[in-house]
Motif scaffolding. Structure first.
Motif, short mmCIF file in Angstrom:
data_model
loop_
_atom_site.label_atom_id
_atom_site.label_comp_id
_atom_site.label_asym_id
_atom_site.label_seq_id
_atom_site.Cartn_x
_atom_site.Cartn_y
_atom_site.Cartn_z
N THR A 168 0.84 -1.19 0.00
CA THR A 168 0.00 0.00 0.00
C THR A 168 0.88 1.25 0.00
OG1 THR A 168 -0.10 0.22 2.42
CG2 THR A 168 -1.70 -1.26 1.38
N ASN A 169 0.23 2.40 0.03
CA ASN A 169 0.94 3.68 0.12
C ASN A 169 0.82 4.30 1.50
OD1 ASN A 169 2.19 4.20 -2.46
ND2 ASN A 169 0.13 4.32 -3.31
N ASN A 192 10.19 -2.61 -2.76
CA ASN A 192 9.24 -3.70 -2.97
C ASN A 192 7.83 -3.16 -3.19
OD1 ASN A 192 10.49 -6.60 -2.42
ND2 ASN A 192 11.51 -5.15 -1.06
N SER A 193 7.69 -1.85 -3.34
CA SER A 193 6.39 -1.23 -3.54
C SER A 193 6.22 -0.81 -4.99
CB SER A 193 6.25 0.01 -2.64
OG SER A 193 7.03 1.09 -3.14
N GLU A 194 5.05 -0.31 -5.34
CA GLU A 194 4.79 0.14 -6.71
C GLU A 194 5.58 1.39 -7.07
OE1 GLU A 194 0.80 2.83 -5.76
OE2 GLU A 194 0.63 0.99 -6.93
N GLY A 242 7.91 9.07 -5.63
CA GLY A 242 8.69 8.06 -4.91
C GLY A 242 8.43 8.12 -3.42
N THR A 243 9.50 7.91 -2.65
CA THR A 243 9.39 7.83 -1.19
C THR A 243 10.34 8.83 -0.54
OG1 THR A 243 8.83 5.48 -1.26
CG2 THR A 243 9.68 6.34 0.83
N LEU A 244 9.82 9.59 0.42
CA LEU A 244 10.63 10.50 1.23
C LEU A 244 10.78 9.88 2.61
CD1 LEU A 244 12.05 13.26 1.54
CD2 LEU A 244 9.85 14.21 2.27
#
Length: 459
Positions: A168-169, A192-194, A242-244
Motif C-alpha cells: 500500500t501507500n 518492494n512497492s509500486e 517516490g518515497t521521502l
C-alpha cells in the motif's frame, strides 16, 4: 569479456542496395545482419525481434505506415531507422512522431551516417541493459529476507508488517534503537512497492541544522536568503512519485513541524521566497529512536503531526531480544567479510558463540558487524575464538538453577532484573549502565513482570 551481438535487419526492395548496406554493416563483427527485399519476408521473421531495422519506407508491397505498425505490434522494442530516397521534411517529421529513431536520405554519405546512428543505438542498448541489471540488483538486495537476517518470532512480525506496508501507500513509522536498521527497512519497503521505479530520498533530520532544514525539505528561490545564490528544489520535489524517508523525525524543530504537517495534509509545498504552489506526490516513511508520545508530553512534538505520521507502526526489536538471530547474523557478517577480503572460510568456535549470546549489544546490528569484522582479521586460523571477539564488558553472574541453559531472552530478563535490584530500581540509572533507552527497560518491566519495588531504608 564476451561481446554483445546487435541483430540488424536491412529492408529494401532494391536488392543491390540492400546487399551493399548489409555488407558494410557486417564488417563489424558485433553486428549480425540479415537482408529482406519484401515486407512479407520481413514480417515472417519479426518474431526473431531484431534490435534494429533499417527500412526503406516506400516498399512496393505495403504502405510505410502499415509496416511500421506491424513492426511495433510484433517487436515493440526494435529501433527503426528509415532510409529513403526522398527528402520530404514533413514525411520525416511525421515518422519521428511515430517513434522512428532516425531518418537518413540515400546519398553518398548514407553509410557513414547509418554507421554512427547504429553505434549510438548500441551505446543506448548497453546503458539500458546496465540500468536493468542495476534495478534487478536493487530488487534482490532489498528483498526482505536479504536485508534482515533472522528467523526469530520478533523479526517475523517485522517481515509481516513490511509486506503490508509495501502493498500500500500508507505512511510508515519505524521505531527502534540506534543501529537496528531503520533506514534499510525503509528502503526495503520502497523497493518492494509500486513506487520502486521512482526516487527513494532519505533525509537525516538530526544531521541538518534546524535553520537549513526547511530549505532542504521545501527548496528555495534565488536570493530568498543570504547564501541562496541559485534556485534549489527541495527533497519533497526530488522524491516526487517516490518515497521521502525522514530519519530521526523526533529531532525536528517544533516550528518546522507545523509546515511539515501542512505539506502532508495539502500534498503541496511552497519554496522559500516563492508564492508558487507545487503539488507533490510522495510516500512518507519516518523513523526515530525516541518515544514520540513522551516528546508530546514534554512539548517537543506536535500531537497532530504524530497522528498524521503514525500510519503503520513498525517497531524494530533490539538485537538482544532476537534470540538466536545473533548467531545467524554473526555467521552472515563472517561469510560476507571473508568473501570481500579473500580471507577464506572462518567459523565461530563454541566459546565465541557463547560470548556473543551473553552480550547485550547496545549498538545492535552496527556493533555486531564491527565486532565480527575485527574478529575475522584477528583470528589466526579458520576458527574465530572468544578472545578474537573484542567485546569489552564484564559478564554478569546471574543466579539461576538451570545450569546456564538460558535462552537469550531469559538471560536478558535476568540481567535487567539484577541491575534493577543493584541500583535501587532506578530505571534511568539502569538504562544508562546498560547503554539502552529507558523505554526498553520499561517495556521489559511491563512485558515480563520485573520487580520495581524500592528497597527499604533500614537506617
Amino acid at each position: 569479456m564476451l561481446r554483445e551481438t546487435v541483430r540488424i535487419f536491412v529492408v529494401d526492395d532494391d536488392e543491390i542496395y540492400a546487399a551493399k548496406l548489409a555488407y558494410y554493416l557486417s564488417l563489424n563483427p558485433e553486428f549480425e545482419v540479415k537482408k529482406f527485399y519484401t515486407a512479407k519476408s520481413l514480417n515472417a521473421s519479426l518474431h526473431e525481434k531484431p534490435d534494429i531495422i533499417t527500412l526503406d519506407y516506400f516498399m512496393p508491397d505495403i504502405k510505410g505506415d502499415s509496416l511500421l505498425m506491424q513492426i511495433r505490434e510484433v517487436s515493440p522494442e526494435t529501433q527503426v531507422i528509415i532510409i529513403s530516397g526522398q527528402e520530404d521534411i514533413q514525411v520525416a517529421i511525421d515518422l519521428f512522431k511515430k517513434g522512428v529513431h532516425d531518418y537518413i536520405v540515400k546519398d553518398a554519405g548514407t553509410e557513414q551516417r547509418l554507421w554512427m546512428a547504429i553505434q549510438n543505438l548500441k551505446e543506448n542498448f548497453a546503458l539500458k541493459k546496465e540500468v536493468e541489471n542495476l534495478k534487478q540488483q536493487v530488487e534482490r538486495k532489498y528483498n526482505f529476507q536479504n536485508i534482515i537476517i533472522g528467523n526469530s518470532s520478533a523479526i517475523k512480525k517485522v517481515f509481516n508488517l513490511m509486506e503490508k506496508a509495501a502493498a500500500t501507500n500508507i505512511t510508515v513509522s519505524i521505531t527502534g534503537e540506534t543501529g537496528t536498521g531503520k533506514e534499510l527497512v525503509a528502503k526495503a519497503i520502497h523497493f518492494n512497492s509500486e513506487r520502486k521505479k521512482h526516487p527513494f530520498v532519505p533525509v537525516n533530520v538530526a544531521a541538518i541544522p534546524k535553520d537549513l532544514l526547511e530549505s532542504e525539505l521545501f527548496g528555495h528561490e534565488k536570493g530568498s536568503f543570504t547564501g541562496a545564490a541559485n534556485r534549489r528544489i527541495g527533497k519533497f520535489e526530488e522524491a516526487h512519485n517516490g518515497t521521502l524517508f525522514l530519519d530521526e523525525i523526533g529531532e525536528m524543530d517544533i516550528n518546522l513541524q507545523a509546515k511539515l504537517l501542512r505539506a502532508l495534509q495539502e500534498k503541496e509545498i511552497t519554496r522559500i521566497g516563492s508564492n508558487e504552489i507545487v503539488k507533490t506526490n510522495v510516500r512518507i516513511i519516518v523513523a526515530t529512536h525516541r518515544n514520540l508520545k513522551e516528546e508530546i508530553i514534554k512539548g517537543n512534538f506536535r500531537e497532530d503531526l504524530y497522528y498524521r505520521l503514525l500510519g503503520l507502526p513498525v517497531a524494530l526489536p533490539p538485537l538482544r531480544e532476537r534470540d538466536n538471530d545473533i548467531l545467524l547474523i554473526a555467521k552472515h557478517f563472517t561469510e560476507q567479510f571473508c568473501k570481500e577480503n579473500g580471507l577464506g572460510k572462518k567459523l565461530l568456535s563454541l566459546d565465541a558463540k557463547q560470548k556473543l549470546l551473553t552480550y547485550t549489544f547496545p549498538g545492535n546490528i552496527r556493533e555486531i558487524k564491527s565486532i565480527i569484522e575485527l574478529a575475522c582479521v584477528m583470528a589466526d586460523g579458520e576458527e574465530i575464538s572468544a578472545d578474537d571477539l573484542q567485546i569489552h564488558f564484564t559478564p554478569v553472574k546471574v543466579n539461576h538453577s538451570k545450569n546456564g541453559n538460558y535462552t537469550l531472552k531469559e538471560y536478558t530478563i535476568k540481567l535487567i532484573q539484577q541491575y534493577l535490584d543493584e541500583y535501587d530500581y532506578d530505571v534511568l540509572k539502569v538504562a544508562g549502565k546498560l547503554d539502552v533507552g529507558k523505554s526498553t527497560i520499561y517495556r521489559m518491566i511491563n512485558n515480563y513482570g520485573l520487580k520495581t519495588e524500592k528497597r527499604k531504608n533500614n537506617a
